[in-house]
Design an enzyme around this catalytic site. Structure first.
Site, mmCIF file in Angstrom:
data_model
loop_
_atom_site.group_PDB
_atom_site.id
_atom_site.type_symbol
_atom_site.label_atom_id
_atom_site.label_comp_id
_atom_site.label_asym_id
_atom_site.label_seq_id
_atom_site.Cartn_x
_atom_site.Cartn_y
_atom_site.Cartn_z
ATOM 1 N N TYR A 190 0.878 -1.184 0.000
ATOM 2 C CA TYR A 190 0.000 0.000 0.000
ATOM 3 C C TYR A 190 0.907 1.224 0.000
ATOM 4 O O TYR A 190 2.088 1.152 -0.375
ATOM 5 C CB TYR A 190 -0.899 -0.127 1.253
ATOM 6 C CG TYR A 190 -2.007 0.875 1.352
ATOM 7 C CD1 TYR A 190 -3.017 0.931 0.403
ATOM 8 C CD2 TYR A 190 -2.068 1.749 2.435
ATOM 9 C CE1 TYR A 190 -4.048 1.858 0.518
ATOM 10 C CE2 TYR A 190 -3.100 2.673 2.559
ATOM 11 C CZ TYR A 190 -4.075 2.724 1.595
ATOM 12 O OH TYR A 190 -5.093 3.644 1.708
ATOM 13 N N ASP A 334 -9.199 7.660 -6.487
ATOM 14 C CA ASP A 334 -8.187 8.408 -7.223
ATOM 15 C C ASP A 334 -8.631 8.914 -8.597
ATOM 16 O O ASP A 334 -7.893 8.840 -9.584
ATOM 17 C CB ASP A 334 -6.877 7.599 -7.291
ATOM 18 C CG ASP A 334 -6.235 7.473 -5.903
ATOM 19 O OD1 ASP A 334 -6.888 7.879 -4.914
ATOM 20 O OD2 ASP A 334 -5.111 6.986 -5.793
ATOM 21 N N ASP A 356 -13.570 7.088 -1.650
ATOM 22 C CA ASP A 356 -12.621 6.955 -0.541
ATOM 23 C C ASP A 356 -11.842 8.245 -0.299
ATOM 24 O O ASP A 356 -11.520 8.575 0.841
ATOM 25 C CB ASP A 356 -11.659 5.820 -0.907
ATOM 26 C CG ASP A 356 -10.845 5.352 0.271
ATOM 27 O OD1 ASP A 356 -11.351 5.430 1.404
ATOM 28 O OD2 ASP A 356 -9.712 4.894 0.054
HETATM 29 O O1 LIG Z 1 -4.109 5.506 -0.967
HETATM 30 C C1 LIG Z 1 -3.838 6.152 0.063
HETATM 31 O O2 LIG Z 1 -2.833 5.947 0.740
HETATM 32 C C2 LIG Z 1 -4.802 7.190 0.550
HETATM 33 C C3 LIG Z 1 -5.582 7.703 -0.577
HETATM 34 O O3 LIG Z 1 -6.678 7.261 -0.852
HETATM 35 C C4 LIG Z 1 -4.939 8.679 -1.472
HETATM 36 O O4 LIG Z 1 -3.899 9.258 -1.138
HETATM 37 O O5 LIG Z 1 -5.476 8.858 -2.565
HETATM 38 MG MG LIG Z 2 -7.105 7.448 -2.917
#
Ligand SMILES: O=C([O-])CC(=O)C(=O)O
Ligand SMILES: [Mg+2]
Length: 642
Positions: A190, A334, A356
């Site tokens: 991640y 995203d 998200d």
């Molecule tokens: O993915 C991650 O660490 C958190 C998130 O949703 C982003 O930064 O778009």
């Molecule tokens: Mg994200």
């Protein structure tokens, strides 16, 4: 029931093999074909207590004569449905059975492979003799060995690739590794490593993961979904790759994000892997470097916009509902601002959707703020907030804070919003800019003279809380942090942008420049910092705390829509998990080591809210929702195959 002709079946948990069969049989395909029949213990089709016989029929050409083979039958125990254990499934359909053509193919099927952990009996009954060396090891030893191997790699991207390979080789080993070593491996599968993986996704591309839907598939998305080997999908994470973390447009290579998020859905939230579907919508990219990269894996064209984009997306959303029903959760991830807000508004009333970056991030930050108040005192409404960055994350967080303030005080939302200020690339968002502001920024325009620089805005507004959601690294300068520390005993500073390179400041900078007084959290993880002989551990304000439990709560309640009150419930549940011991260390988030327990608590509160709002369809409501959520979680423990 099943039919040998493939014309009908009712078990919705069919493996992809059987579905492919159904399709090819129906079409009378002459290509390579697998015929699957379900039979009961008497060998008759159509019983619930099924054995599945796999018969490989190669009818393609004279060179490939009809080849019939019925080999090993792998049978599982109670609680498993077609090889998957999760009470998010109907527990009554047990036991499950899978037939494989040979031990060799069993070893190459990541869902069932156990490698050296196959027992002597299993080696005998599933044609594995000789295909494995003599030793039999247990799951724990496999994990220990893999961790030893992973730690040999010094470059995080190498560890990421090694984890990809393990996932492709042995799924249960992958998830046990991740769950047993969550703090160490989260930054690999991640954020931040996944960001670099997306940037180089074409170069490190091995086997495809997830489903790629490009403009080439327009008009055929229904068929594309049917190519995916699983039928019973509960969570989809979808991106179009336009705003990957704070790294910008990575086009089709954004696939790393849905894949990574869904790994967390399983490891952290207990959703079974086969119910998770990562999807990338490829409408092109405006990233010149990628367009010129010989290893780029996506469409080599500039991004489609407007009607072309909208039509493709609409087809996708309706195909999803048609294939997986209305209770499938679709997590948007995203997207660039201009699409993110519109898609959420457009599909929020017809689908179970959740963004998200807008909502998950908001919920995790609100939880961190609720916990911070235990350290700094005061109520939310007594604090003043300044955001750097007024995009999805910034405005999403701001709105949830304003909503919570309003609920706590009874003050109307329009008023509570006035405690929150935002600064974007053009400066402070003020009334005089109203005309030129994008619609999602307008609620945050207040009366103030124009201010261009962050440091001047900080000095003028004197916020108690400074939040970075700009995607622009190193923007919380020494002057900014020092200013925060002059009028706050304990300044709350959240540097949320990801990955680490985009963080508004580092943990070390926040603690050093505030002389150890900051309450600091960041989107990407930072190692503990030593300052003046004291060690400061900071929290990770990342939506990874929220979405796995949030999604689990929606699934176990059979929710059909997402509601803001569910986000507030998730924030409260997370904030409640911060222990006295955590607070004593200055932590405002609990450690990830307890994440499954945290997720169960979040799921329970979210589900309870769904029932309260009349949005839950799974009846009756379980008496103990936490226990129920825990009982629903996928376990990576090996099944024994009879
Ligand atoms: O993915 C991650 O660490 C958190 C998130 O949703 C982003 O930064 O778009
Ligand atoms: Mg994200």
């Amino acid at each position: 029931m099943f039919s040998l002709n493939g014309s009908s079946f009712t078990n919705n948990s069919l493996s992809g093999v059987s579905r492919c069969v159904t399709q090819s049989s129906r079409r009378g395909a002459s290509g390579p074909m697998v015929v699957v029949a379900a039979v009961n213990s008497n060998g008759k089709p159509g019983d619930r207590n099924v054995s599945v016989l796999v018969e490989n029929s190669m009818k393609e050409s004279a060179a490939a004569p009809v080849e019939k083979e019925i080999k090993s039958t792998v049978t599982g125990g109670v609680g498993d449905v077609y090889g998957e254990d999760s009470a998010t499934e109907d527990q009554s359909i047990t036991p499950w059975t899978l037939s494989v053509a040979s031990g060799y193919s069993l070893l190459r099927n990541p869902h069932y492979n156990k490698g050296l952990a196959f027992s002597e009996k299993e080696r005998d009954s599933h044609y594995l003799r000789g295909l494995l060396p003599p030793v039999v090891v247990n799951h724990d030893l496999q994990v220990k060995k893999m961790m030893n191997n992973l730690r040999q790699y010094e470059v995080p991207l190498q560890r990421y690739i090694a984890m990809m390979d393990i996932q492709e080789m042995n799924e249960r080993l992958y998830y046990k590794l991740l769950m047993d070593n969550v703090e160490e491996l989260l930054p690999i599968v991640y954020t931040p490593t996944v960001g670099e993986a997306c940037q180089k996704y074409g170069s490190i591309f091995r086997r495809p993961q997830g489903l790629f839907i490009s403009l080439k598939e327009k008009g055929k998305i229904n068929e594309v979904l049917k190519n995916w080997p699983e039928r019973k999908i509960q969570v989809i994470v979808v991106t179009d790759g336009e705003r990957i973390l704070g790294l910008g447009d990575l086009g089709c290579q954004g696939m790393g994000i849905p894949v990574g998020k869904l790994s967390l859905y399983t490891a952290l939230g207990g959703i079974r892997p086969s119910a998770c579907l990562p999807i990338t919508i490829d409408v092109g990219t405006n990233n010149e470097d990628l367009l010129n990269d010989e290893f780029y894996i996506g469409l080599r064209q500039r991004r489609a916009r407007g009607q072309e984009y909208a039509e493709l997306f609409d087809e996708f959303m309706y195909a999803v509902k048609q294939n997986y029903g209305e209770k499938v959760l679709i997590q948007f991830e995203d997207f660039a601002n201009h699409n993110a807000f519109d898609l959420l508004a457009k599909y929020g009333t017809s689908h179970l959707v959740f963004n998200d970056d807008i909502q998950g991030t908001a919920s995790v930050v609100l939880a961190g703020l609720m916990a911070s108040l235990q350290l700094v005192g005061g109520t939310l409404a007594e604090h003043t907030f300044l955001f750097l960055g007024a995009g999805e994350a910034g405005t999403g967080i701001a709105e949830l804070i304003a909503l919570e303030m309003s609920k706590q005080t009874g003050i109307p939302l329009e008023e509570t919003r006035k405690k929150i200020w935002m600064l974007d690339s053009k400066g402070l968002i003020v009334n005089s800019r109203m005309e030129s502001l994008q619609h999602f920024k307008r609620p945050w325009a207040h009366e103030h003279e124009p201010v261009k620089e962050l440091v001047n805005a900080v000095k003028s507004i004197k916020p108690t809380v400074l939040i970075g959601s700009s995607g622009a690294g190193r923007t919380f300068t020494k002057e900014v942090v020092q200013a925060m520390a002059t009028f706050n005993e304990k300044p709350i500073i959240f540097a949320l942008s990801n990955p680490t390179s985009q963080s508004e400041c580092t943990a070390e900078e926040a603690y050093t420049w505030s002389e150890g007084r900051a309450i600091f959290a960041s989107g990407s993880p930072f190692a503990p910092v030593e300052y003046n002989g004291k060690v400061y551990a900071s929290g990770q304000a990342n939506n990874a705390y929220i979405f796995p439990g949030f999604g689990l709560g929606l699934i176990i309640s059979g929710a059909i829509r997402v509601h803001d009150d569910m986000l507030l419930a998730a924030s409260e549940a997370l904030a409640e998990q911060v222990s006295q011991e955590n607070f004593e260390k200055g932590l405002i988030y609990p450690p990830f080591t307890n994440i499954r327990k945290i997720s169960a608590n979040i799921a329970a509160k979210v589900a309870a809210k769904a029932y309260e709002l009349g949005l839950a369809t799974r009846l009756p409501e379980p008496v103990n929702l936490v226990a129920y959520a825990e009982s629903c979680m996928y376990s990576p423990a090996y099944r024994s195959y009879r």
